[in-house]
Each structure stands twice: as C-alpha cells, then as structure tokens.
Design an enzyme around this catalytic site. Structure first.
Site, short mmCIF file in Angstrom:
data_model
loop_
_atom_site.label_atom_id
_atom_site.label_comp_id
_atom_site.label_asym_id
_atom_site.label_seq_id
_atom_site.Cartn_x
_atom_site.Cartn_y
_atom_site.Cartn_z
CG ASN A 154 -0.29 0.25 2.51
OD1 ASN A 154 0.94 0.18 2.60
ND2 ASN A 154 -1.07 0.52 3.55
N GLY A 176 6.74 1.67 2.11
CA GLY A 176 7.52 1.21 0.95
C GLY A 176 7.56 2.28 -0.13
CG ASP A 235 -4.72 -1.57 3.68
OD1 ASP A 235 -4.23 -2.57 4.27
OD2 ASP A 235 -5.25 -0.63 4.28
CB ALA A 253 8.58 -11.00 7.57
CE1 TYR A 311 7.28 -4.43 12.92
CE2 TYR A 311 8.75 -4.96 14.73
CZ TYR A 311 8.43 -5.02 13.39
OH TYR A 311 9.29 -5.68 12.52
CE LYS A 326 6.30 -7.75 11.79
NZ LYS A 326 6.31 -8.35 10.42
#
Ligand code: UDP
Length: 331
Positions: free
Chosen positions: A33, A37, A57, A114, A145, A149
């Site tokens: 999205n 990046g 997204d 990841a 975060y 994760k």
C-alpha cells in the site's frame, strides 16, 4: 517456476526478496500500500514480464488468483514508522496476516511470515533462542508492532494446526543495506546519513545498548532456505556479531571517513538493552551462516546512502530516491 505473492514488496526486505525470487526464475506478484515502501525500490522491474505490482492494503480483502507460495512481509518496521502508523501496524499484523493466511489456505500455497526479534522484547536471556517467550510491554510505544507480530505468530501457528497450511516463520533481527529508508530513524540509516553530511552522530542513552546487524543479502539467503525447508516453528535469522551503539558509530565513522562528532540524546522508552540471535537452529536446519561483516556491509551500502544524501541536497524527497541501478548494487 512458481507464482509467488510477496506482501510488502515495495519495502526494503520485500523488494530484495522479489529480486531474489525473480532471479530464481519465479513469477512474482507484489502487493504493497506504499505506506512505508517506495516504488523506487521496484523501478528497475518496470519492464520485467514476470513481475506484477498491485497497490493494495492487505487488511482489505484481495485475491491475486492462484499462487504457489506467499511471503508475508507487509508492515511498517522502524520504530518511528510504527509509532506514526500505530493502528495501521496493529491491523496489518492481525487482519492483514489473516487475509494472507486465508489466501494460502484457499490456494494450498506455502506461507512464510516475516516475524521479528521484537517478539523477545527487552530480553532476560542472552543471546535469544527461539524457545524464549519474551518480555514485551503490551501497552508501551513498541506494542503496536511487537504485539501485532506476536499475534501473527499465533495466527500462522493456528492456520497450520487447524487448517494444515504449510507455514514457516523467520524471526528477523536488525537488517541493513541498500534501500533501507534513509529517513526511517533507524540507527544505521541515521548514522550513515549523519556521517556523510558531516553532522553529529546521535547516540541514544549511554550507547552501551547492543544490536546485531545482518546485511540484507545474508538475510534473504536465510529466508529462501527457510521457505524451502520443512521447519514450521520460528527460526532466528540474523547475524550474531553484537555491537554497542557506540561501536556501531565507530564502524560508520571508519567506513565513511567522516570527522563527525558523537552526541548523546535521550534513550526512547522500552528501547531493548541488548539483542543478539542464537542461530544454532538456522545453522543446523538450513545450513545457513551469515557471511558479511558489519564493516563490509556498511562499505557495500555506502554508495546507496551517498545517493540518498545527494538527492536530499538537491531537494528530492527521500521517498522518490531511485534505488541504485543494478550494476551498482551488491547483487
Ligand atoms: N539509536 C541511536 N541513535 C539513532 C537511532 C537509534 O543510538 O540515531 C539506537 C536506538 O536507541 C536502539 C538502537 O540504536 O538502541 C537500534 O535502533 P533502531 O531504531 O535501529 O532499531 P531497534 O533495534 O531499536 O528496533
């Protein structure tokens, strides 16, 4: 030859992974999205018929059609990016991961997630082994975060356990190299840009906290080996050579030849005091070992950060800095 979906394909790791998969002969569908990046990271693939980009997204429903493998790399990843994009980070690491897992289930595709050394939080054991459950503040500034994760790891495990999806998880430690965002506030990008600009290097706290830095080509090699393996529990992928932030600053000064001073600034809340992967599992299962030292990797990143500085000096926004032409990159 497989059809592969990479989420987060326009990011630092996603774009290097895309290059490596194309080099192996696969076709890659890249979704991003563009919140952190940059299309500049994929600009060299404009004429590549085996690459297709979708601005997407992944927290919203999407379906690229049948795929054989999914690499789930979409997420803001630097502390200042996920502080700025808190709710988005929580959602991409929960709803986004579940959407990607459902695609893998639908198409019977392999799946590699990841994950991160942040799952260990501010660790009580050192170096960190995969069996350690971590020490994470669920409401601190890093929680958007870290907990996303950690939720993702639970989701990946559940989609394997309940639905039989063929899943893999890499716990990725600090990684650097060309295409790392120059303005993402991370220690390598800050120090390299500061050193090259002749500005003081900003060491947070007393600079005795540690990190272990992996060059991006070593990291991608580990990821590809894990994807091809039968291992389904988390595997640490990182370089175990550990540096204090003061030592890291000295490495950057040596590689750049800069005469910049070092200044001390306050330590951000919940900043982990030490971090170093135990990579015995990756060594044994994947026959993987990082090869590139911090000094060598910083040298291989120098031209990239110089181009970022030149672009910044000429008024080009960081987000449009062209990735290095192929001939100039490490690959
Ligand atoms: N750091 C620093 N100066 C900077 C940026 C970061 O001393 O200009 C420190 C930060 O406090 C942390 C380490 O470098 O201890 C790594 O920070 P980074 O943001 O790269 O990633 P983290 O490993 O904390 O997620």
């Amino acid at each position: 030859m497989k059809n592969i979906l990479v989420t987060g394909a326009a990011g630092f790791l996603g774009s290097h992974l895309t290059d490596a998969l194309l080099a192996q002969g696969h076709s890659v569908f890249g979704a991003d999205n563009l919140s952190t990046g940059s299309l500049a990271n994929l600009a060299h693939l404009n004429a590549e018929p085996r690459f297709c980009f979708l601005k997407q997204d992944i927290t919203l429903p999407f379906d690229p059609g049948p795929v054989d493998f999914i690499f789930n790399f979409a997420s803001p990843a630097s502390p200042i990016d996920y502080a700025r994009l808190g709710p988005e980070t929580l959602l991409v690491g929960s709803t986004g991961t579940v959407n990607a897992l459902n695609l893998a289930r639908k198409y019977n595709a392999g799946f590699l997630h990841a994950s991160t050394s942040e799952c260990y939080g501010d660790p009580e054991i050192h170096p960190q082994v995969e069996t350690y459950w971590g020490r994470v503040n669920p409401i601190g500034p890093r929680s958007v975060y870290d907990e996303a994760k950690r939720f993702s790891e639970a989701a990946v495990t559940a989609w394997r356990r309940y639905y039989g999806v063929n899943t893999h998880m890499a716990r990725i430690f600090n990684t650097y190299g060309p295409r790392l965002q120059a303005n993402d506030g991370r220690v390598i990008s800050n120090f390299m840009m500061q050193a090259l600009a002749g500005e003081p290097l900003t060491v947070y706290g007393d600079g005795l906290q540690t990190r272990s830095f992996c060059f991006v080509s070593d990291l991608i090699d580990g990821i590809l080996r894990l994807a091809a393996s039968d291992e389904h529990t988390p595997v640490n992928i990182g370089n175990p050579a550990e540096f204090t932030m003061l030592q890291c600053a000295q490495e950057v000064l040596a590689v750049t030849g800069s005469k910049s001073q070092i200044v001390f600034e306050p330590l951000p809340q919940d900043d982990p005091t030490r971090r170093r992967p135990d990579i015995a599992k990756a060594r044994a299962l994947l026959n993987w070992n990082p090869k590139i030292s911090l000094r060598e990797g910083l040298r291989m990143s120098l031209a990239y950060f110089q181009s970022c500085l030149a672009a910044r000096s000429s008024g080009t926004p960081d987000s449009t800095v062209a990735a290095l032409p192929r001939g100039n990159s490490f690959s």
